[in-house]
Design a protein around this motif. Structure first.
Motif, mmCIF file in Angstrom:
data_model
loop_
_atom_site.group_PDB
_atom_site.id
_atom_site.type_symbol
_atom_site.label_atom_id
_atom_site.label_comp_id
_atom_site.label_asym_id
_atom_site.label_seq_id
_atom_site.Cartn_x
_atom_site.Cartn_y
_atom_site.Cartn_z
ATOM 1 N N GLY A 185 0.846 -1.182 0.000
ATOM 2 C CA GLY A 185 0.000 0.000 0.000
ATOM 3 C C GLY A 185 0.883 1.234 0.000
ATOM 4 N N ALA A 186 0.450 2.254 -0.715
ATOM 5 C CA ALA A 186 1.288 3.437 -0.896
ATOM 6 C C ALA A 186 1.634 4.100 0.427
ATOM 7 C CB ALA A 186 0.584 4.431 -1.819
ATOM 8 N N GLU A 187 0.677 4.178 1.338
ATOM 9 C CA GLU A 187 0.925 4.882 2.599
ATOM 10 C C GLU A 187 1.993 4.185 3.428
ATOM 11 O OE1 GLU A 187 -1.463 6.407 6.612
ATOM 12 O OE2 GLU A 187 -2.561 5.520 4.932
ATOM 13 N N THR A 188 1.879 2.867 3.574
ATOM 14 C CA THR A 188 2.863 2.120 4.364
ATOM 15 C C THR A 188 4.238 2.174 3.711
ATOM 16 O OG1 THR A 188 1.189 0.625 5.245
ATOM 17 C CG2 THR A 188 3.463 -0.158 5.279
ATOM 18 N N PHE A 189 4.274 1.953 2.393
ATOM 19 C CA PHE A 189 5.557 1.976 1.692
ATOM 20 C C PHE A 189 6.224 3.337 1.832
ATOM 21 C CE2 PHE A 189 8.167 2.891 -2.010
ATOM 22 C CZ PHE A 189 9.025 1.798 -2.029
ATOM 23 N N ASP A 190 5.459 4.401 1.682
ATOM 24 C CA ASP A 190 6.042 5.744 1.749
ATOM 25 C C ASP A 190 6.561 6.059 3.149
ATOM 26 O OD1 ASP A 190 5.518 6.085 -0.911
ATOM 27 O OD2 ASP A 190 3.728 7.320 -0.620
ATOM 28 N N ARG A 191 5.893 5.542 4.183
ATOM 29 C CA ARG A 191 6.394 5.755 5.551
ATOM 30 C C ARG A 191 7.727 5.031 5.748
ATOM 31 N NH1 ARG A 191 3.792 3.477 9.304
ATOM 32 N NH2 ARG A 191 2.068 2.489 8.206
ATOM 33 N N ILE A 192 7.813 3.810 5.228
ATOM 34 C CA ILE A 192 9.071 3.060 5.334
ATOM 35 C C ILE A 192 10.172 3.777 4.556
ATOM 36 C CG2 ILE A 192 10.223 0.909 4.710
ATOM 37 C CD1 ILE A 192 7.495 -0.486 5.118
ATOM 38 N N ARG A 193 9.842 4.184 3.348
ATOM 39 C CA ARG A 193 10.826 4.889 2.519
ATOM 40 C C ARG A 193 11.318 6.160 3.211
ATOM 41 N NH1 ARG A 193 11.152 5.271 -3.658
ATOM 42 N NH2 ARG A 193 12.666 6.932 -3.992
ATOM 43 N N SER A 194 10.412 6.869 3.861
ATOM 44 C CA SER A 194 10.789 8.096 4.558
ATOM 45 C C SER A 194 11.787 7.818 5.675
ATOM 46 C CB SER A 194 9.538 8.775 5.120
ATOM 47 O OG SER A 194 9.879 9.942 5.837
ATOM 48 N N VAL A 195 11.579 6.723 6.407
ATOM 49 C CA VAL A 195 12.518 6.359 7.477
ATOM 50 C C VAL A 195 13.898 6.078 6.899
ATOM 51 C CG1 VAL A 195 13.085 4.565 9.164
ATOM 52 C CG2 VAL A 195 10.774 5.508 9.076
ATOM 53 N N LEU A 196 13.940 5.280 5.843
ATOM 54 C CA LEU A 196 15.228 4.889 5.264
ATOM 55 C C LEU A 196 15.967 6.088 4.671
ATOM 56 C CD1 LEU A 196 14.126 1.570 3.504
ATOM 57 C CD2 LEU A 196 15.316 1.812 5.694
ATOM 58 N N THR A 197 15.252 6.924 3.947
ATOM 59 C CA THR A 197 15.911 8.069 3.314
ATOM 60 C C THR A 197 16.329 9.116 4.344
ATOM 61 O OG1 THR A 197 13.737 9.051 2.834
ATOM 62 C CG2 THR A 197 14.778 7.745 1.091
ATOM 63 N N SER A 198 15.589 9.210 5.455
ATOM 64 C CA SER A 198 15.981 10.181 6.482
ATOM 65 C C SER A 198 17.280 9.761 7.153
ATOM 66 C CB SER A 198 14.871 10.339 7.523
ATOM 67 O OG SER A 198 14.725 9.181 8.317
ATOM 68 N N VAL A 199 17.467 8.454 7.351
ATOM 69 C CA VAL A 199 18.733 7.975 7.906
ATOM 70 C C VAL A 199 19.867 8.259 6.923
ATOM 71 C CG1 VAL A 199 20.025 5.955 8.690
ATOM 72 C CG2 VAL A 199 17.606 6.200 9.298
ATOM 73 N N ALA A 200 19.618 7.982 5.641
ATOM 74 C CA ALA A 200 20.645 8.218 4.622
ATOM 75 C C ALA A 200 21.012 9.693 4.524
ATOM 76 C CB ALA A 200 20.155 7.698 3.270
ATOM 77 N N ALA A 201 20.032 10.571 4.716
ATOM 78 C CA ALA A 201 20.299 12.006 4.630
ATOM 79 C C ALA A 201 21.176 12.488 5.783
ATOM 80 C CB ALA A 201 18.982 12.779 4.619
ATOM 81 N N ARG A 202 21.104 11.800 6.914
ATOM 82 C CA ARG A 202 21.873 12.201 8.094
ATOM 83 C C ARG A 202 23.283 11.626 8.101
ATOM 84 N NH1 ARG A 202 19.129 13.293 13.014
ATOM 85 N NH2 ARG A 202 20.478 11.780 14.048
ATOM 86 N N ASP A 203 23.492 10.512 7.387
ATOM 87 C CA ASP A 203 24.773 9.808 7.485
ATOM 88 C C ASP A 203 25.157 9.275 6.109
ATOM 89 O OD1 ASP A 203 26.954 8.201 8.035
ATOM 90 O OD2 ASP A 203 26.069 7.269 9.803
ATOM 91 N N ALA A 204 26.224 9.800 5.547
ATOM 92 C CA ALA A 204 26.657 9.396 4.206
ATOM 93 C C ALA A 204 27.124 7.948 4.168
ATOM 94 C CB ALA A 204 27.775 10.312 3.722
ATOM 95 N N ARG A 205 27.382 7.358 5.331
ATOM 96 C CA ARG A 205 27.843 5.967 5.368
ATOM 97 C C ARG A 205 26.687 4.974 5.335
ATOM 98 N NH1 ARG A 205 31.022 5.838 10.681
ATOM 99 N NH2 ARG A 205 29.189 7.075 11.228
ATOM 100 N N PHE A 206 25.458 5.474 5.361
ATOM 101 C CA PHE A 206 24.278 4.631 5.138
ATOM 102 C C PHE A 206 23.637 5.082 3.839
ATOM 103 C CE2 PHE A 206 19.735 3.776 5.238
ATOM 104 C CZ PHE A 206 19.694 2.438 5.602
ATOM 105 N N THR A 207 23.529 4.177 2.882
ATOM 106 C CA THR A 207 22.931 4.520 1.597
ATOM 107 C C THR A 207 21.767 3.585 1.316
ATOM 108 O OG1 THR A 207 24.475 3.088 0.387
ATOM 109 C CG2 THR A 207 25.089 5.404 0.646
ATOM 110 N N VAL A 208 20.778 4.108 0.612
ATOM 111 C CA VAL A 208 19.618 3.309 0.238
ATOM 112 C C VAL A 208 19.306 3.584 -1.221
ATOM 113 C CG1 VAL A 208 18.024 5.087 1.083
ATOM 114 C CG2 VAL A 208 17.220 2.731 0.787
ATOM 115 N N ARG A 209 18.993 2.524 -1.946
ATOM 116 C CA ARG A 209 18.683 2.656 -3.369
ATOM 117 C C ARG A 209 17.434 1.844 -3.676
ATOM 118 N NH1 ARG A 209 23.050 0.775 -5.279
ATOM 119 N NH2 ARG A 209 22.483 -1.171 -6.315
ATOM 120 N N PHE A 210 16.468 2.478 -4.335
ATOM 121 C CA PHE A 210 15.234 1.810 -4.725
ATOM 122 C C PHE A 210 15.285 1.535 -6.225
ATOM 123 C CE2 PHE A 210 14.287 4.145 -0.896
ATOM 124 C CZ PHE A 210 13.489 3.270 -0.166
ATOM 125 N N GLU A 211 15.080 0.289 -6.582
ATOM 126 C CA GLU A 211 15.161 -0.100 -7.998
ATOM 127 C C GLU A 211 13.815 -0.601 -8.486
ATOM 128 O OE1 GLU A 211 18.226 -3.046 -8.120
ATOM 129 O OE2 GLU A 211 19.838 -1.574 -7.967
#
Length: 211
Positions: A185-211
């Motif tokens: 579901g779009a809402e759940t997926f977007d919440r998860i994506r937001s968590v992952l990308t927020s961590v990546a934005a704070r720390d360059a040593r954590f990267t996330v890629r969506f394919e």
């Protein structure tokens, strides 16, 4: 072969091993979604072994790396020659042969990742076709990143673990992410994506890629 092609080959090999190393629940879901039998889990490994042999002949793969991939292939060959009933969904969870194969695939994947990736780095491959609920993702990440028995399995807990409790660097690659968005579901997926990308934005040593 270009560097991008070589990197793509390595990611594919690791993804094949991830599928074999996955827990029985995820394997059964994958098979049912694909509408195929248990033996289909291993067919791509045959292609991986043949391709790895070609890469070794082209001097793009070290001998010990090829040996590791062939070791998994040899274990599968022994299973196909066995008279034991190994090709049912029940066998995935219950038989020693499948448990040993999962452990071998996990060990080989770890060793290859150490050879191919930055020393000390961790790459987590998420197969979007198997992530049907938020709990599926928590289970996968808890297993791959060794969150331990006290992990709360919430998005808040995930953010805390990814932000502070992991050795760096970490790369998370989410394959078939559009499929995940549909299944979750779009809402759940977007919440998860937001968590992952927020961590990546704070720390360059954590990267996330969506394919």
């Amino acid at each position: 072969m270009s560097e991008d092609d070589l990197a793509s080959f390595r990611r594919w090999i690791l993804a094949v091993l991830d599928t074999i190393a996955a827990d029985p629940l995820h394997q059964v879901r994958y098979l049912r979604d694909a509408g195929v039998g248990v033996d289909e889990l291993l067919l791509e490994l045959d292609d991986a072994v043949v391709t790895a042999q070609a890469r070794w002949r082209d001097k793009l793969l070290l001998r010990h790396e090829l040996n590791l991939i062939e070791l998994v292939g040899a274990h599968v060959d022994a299973m196909t020659e066995s008279s034991a009933p190994l090709w049912t969904e029940e066998a995935l969870a219950e038989t020693t042969e499948w448990r040993e194969l999962r452990q071998l695939a996990t060990d080989v994947r770890t060793e290859l990742a150490r050879s191919w990736l930055e020393v000390g780095s961790t790459t987590v491959l998420v197969d979007g076709t198997t992530i049907r609920t938020e709990a599926d993702l928590h289970d996968l990440l808890a297993h791959r990143l060794n969150f331990g028995p006290h992990y709360a399995a919430t998005l808040e807990a995930l953010w805390r673990r990814l932000s502070s409790d992991l050795s760096r660097p970490v790369e998370l690659v989410w394959r078939a992410s559009t499929t995940s968005r549909r299944l979750l579901g779009a809402e759940t997926f977007d919440r998860i994506r937001s968590v992952l990308t927020s961590v990546a934005a704070r720390d360059a040593r954590f990267t996330v890629r969506f394919e």
